[in-house]
Design a protein around this motif. Sequence first.
Motif, short mmCIF file in Angstrom:
data_model
loop_
_atom_site.label_atom_id
_atom_site.label_comp_id
_atom_site.label_asym_id
_atom_site.label_seq_id
_atom_site.Cartn_x
_atom_site.Cartn_y
_atom_site.Cartn_z
N MET A 1 32.85 -5.78 14.87
CA MET A 1 31.53 -5.27 14.59
C MET A 1 31.16 -5.65 13.16
O MET A 1 31.92 -5.42 12.23
N GLU A 2 29.99 -6.22 12.99
CA GLU A 2 29.51 -6.60 11.66
C GLU A 2 28.89 -5.41 10.94
O GLU A 2 28.15 -4.63 11.54
N THR A 3 29.22 -5.31 9.67
CA THR A 3 28.60 -4.28 8.84
C THR A 3 27.96 -4.95 7.64
O THR A 3 28.25 -6.10 7.33
N ARG A 4 27.09 -4.21 6.99
CA ARG A 4 26.45 -4.69 5.76
C ARG A 4 26.69 -3.65 4.68
O ARG A 4 26.76 -2.45 4.96
N ILE A 5 26.80 -4.12 3.47
CA ILE A 5 26.85 -3.20 2.34
C ILE A 5 25.43 -3.10 1.82
O ILE A 5 24.74 -4.11 1.66
N ALA A 6 24.98 -1.89 1.58
CA ALA A 6 23.61 -1.67 1.14
C ALA A 6 23.56 -0.51 0.15
O ALA A 6 24.48 0.30 0.07
N LEU A 7 22.46 -0.49 -0.57
CA LEU A 7 22.18 0.60 -1.50
C LEU A 7 20.83 1.19 -1.11
O LEU A 7 19.83 0.47 -1.04
N ILE A 8 20.83 2.48 -0.82
CA ILE A 8 19.60 3.18 -0.47
C ILE A 8 19.14 3.95 -1.70
O ILE A 8 19.88 4.79 -2.21
N GLY A 9 17.94 3.64 -2.17
CA GLY A 9 17.35 4.36 -3.30
C GLY A 9 16.42 5.44 -2.75
O GLY A 9 15.56 5.16 -1.92
N ILE A 10 16.61 6.66 -3.22
CA ILE A 10 15.85 7.81 -2.71
C ILE A 10 15.18 8.51 -3.88
O ILE A 10 15.83 8.81 -4.88
N ILE A 11 13.89 8.81 -3.73
CA ILE A 11 13.15 9.60 -4.72
C ILE A 11 12.73 10.90 -4.02
O ILE A 11 12.05 10.85 -2.99
N VAL A 12 13.15 12.02 -4.58
CA VAL A 12 12.83 13.33 -4.00
C VAL A 12 11.76 13.98 -4.87
O VAL A 12 12.00 14.29 -6.04
N GLU A 13 10.58 14.18 -4.29
CA GLU A 13 9.48 14.85 -4.99
C GLU A 13 9.22 16.24 -4.44
O GLU A 13 8.55 17.03 -5.09
N ASN A 14 9.74 16.52 -3.26
CA ASN A 14 9.55 17.83 -2.62
C ASN A 14 10.92 18.49 -2.45
O ASN A 14 11.67 18.14 -1.55
N MET A 15 11.21 19.44 -3.30
CA MET A 15 12.53 20.10 -3.27
C MET A 15 12.75 20.90 -1.98
O MET A 15 13.89 21.19 -1.62
N ASP A 16 11.69 21.21 -1.26
CA ASP A 16 11.84 21.94 0.01
C ASP A 16 12.51 21.08 1.08
O ASP A 16 13.00 21.60 2.08
N SER A 17 12.53 19.76 0.90
CA SER A 17 13.13 18.84 1.87
C SER A 17 14.58 18.49 1.57
O SER A 17 15.21 17.77 2.33
N VAL A 18 15.12 19.01 0.47
CA VAL A 18 16.48 18.64 0.05
C VAL A 18 17.53 19.07 1.06
O VAL A 18 18.48 18.33 1.34
N GLU A 19 17.38 20.24 1.64
CA GLU A 19 18.37 20.71 2.62
C GLU A 19 18.41 19.77 3.83
O GLU A 19 19.49 19.41 4.32
N LYS A 20 17.25 19.33 4.30
CA LYS A 20 17.19 18.39 5.42
C LYS A 20 17.80 17.05 5.03
O LYS A 20 18.51 16.43 5.82
N LEU A 21 17.52 16.60 3.81
CA LEU A 21 18.09 15.34 3.32
C LEU A 21 19.62 15.41 3.31
O LEU A 21 20.30 14.51 3.80
N ASN A 22 20.17 16.49 2.77
CA ASN A 22 21.63 16.63 2.72
C ASN A 22 22.24 16.68 4.11
O ASN A 22 23.33 16.14 4.34
N HIS A 23 21.53 17.30 5.05
CA HIS A 23 22.02 17.35 6.44
C HIS A 23 22.09 15.94 7.04
O HIS A 23 23.08 15.57 7.67
N ILE A 24 21.05 15.15 6.80
CA ILE A 24 21.02 13.78 7.31
C ILE A 24 22.14 12.95 6.69
O ILE A 24 22.86 12.22 7.38
N LEU A 25 22.30 13.06 5.37
CA LEU A 25 23.38 12.31 4.71
C LEU A 25 24.75 12.72 5.24
O LEU A 25 25.63 11.88 5.41
N HIS A 26 24.93 14.00 5.53
CA HIS A 26 26.19 14.47 6.08
C HIS A 26 26.45 13.85 7.46
O HIS A 26 27.59 13.48 7.78
N GLU A 27 25.39 13.72 8.28
CA GLU A 27 25.51 13.10 9.61
C GLU A 27 26.07 11.68 9.52
O GLU A 27 26.79 11.23 10.41
N TYR A 28 25.70 10.96 8.47
CA TYR A 28 26.09 9.57 8.30
C TYR A 28 27.25 9.41 7.31
O TYR A 28 27.54 8.31 6.85
N GLY A 29 27.93 10.49 7.02
CA GLY A 29 28.98 10.51 6.01
C GLY A 29 30.10 9.51 6.22
O GLY A 29 30.67 9.01 5.25
N GLN A 30 30.41 9.17 7.45
CA GLN A 30 31.49 8.23 7.72
C GLN A 30 31.18 6.82 7.19
O GLN A 30 32.10 6.02 6.98
#
Length: 89
Positions: A1-30
């Motif tokens: 399986m081919e993979t790519r190395i990447a860098l995701i740049g994220i700008i958070v302007e709405n602190m109310d969305s941080v919990e959802k963001l952390n949940h998504i990042l946790h889902e892809y933690g592997q």
Amino acid sequence: METRIALIGIIVENMDSVEKLNHILHEYGQYIIGRMGIPYREKKVNIISVAIDAPQDIINALTGKIGALEGIGAKTVYSRAAIDADKKV
């Protein structure tokens, strides 16, 4: 399986969305190699960089989910070469 190395740049302007963001990042933690967050208090934003090694479709899905959150923007920069994850170096 081919993979790519990447860098995701994220700008958070709405602190109310941080919990959802952390949940998504946790889902892809592997796939996440590492992440760094920088609070920019003067501008009331947070800047997050996420280094990832994953198949192209996984990176696209993650970036799309993050970018769909209210008050959060995300862009991805990819390495040039795809890496065959099944090969031993």
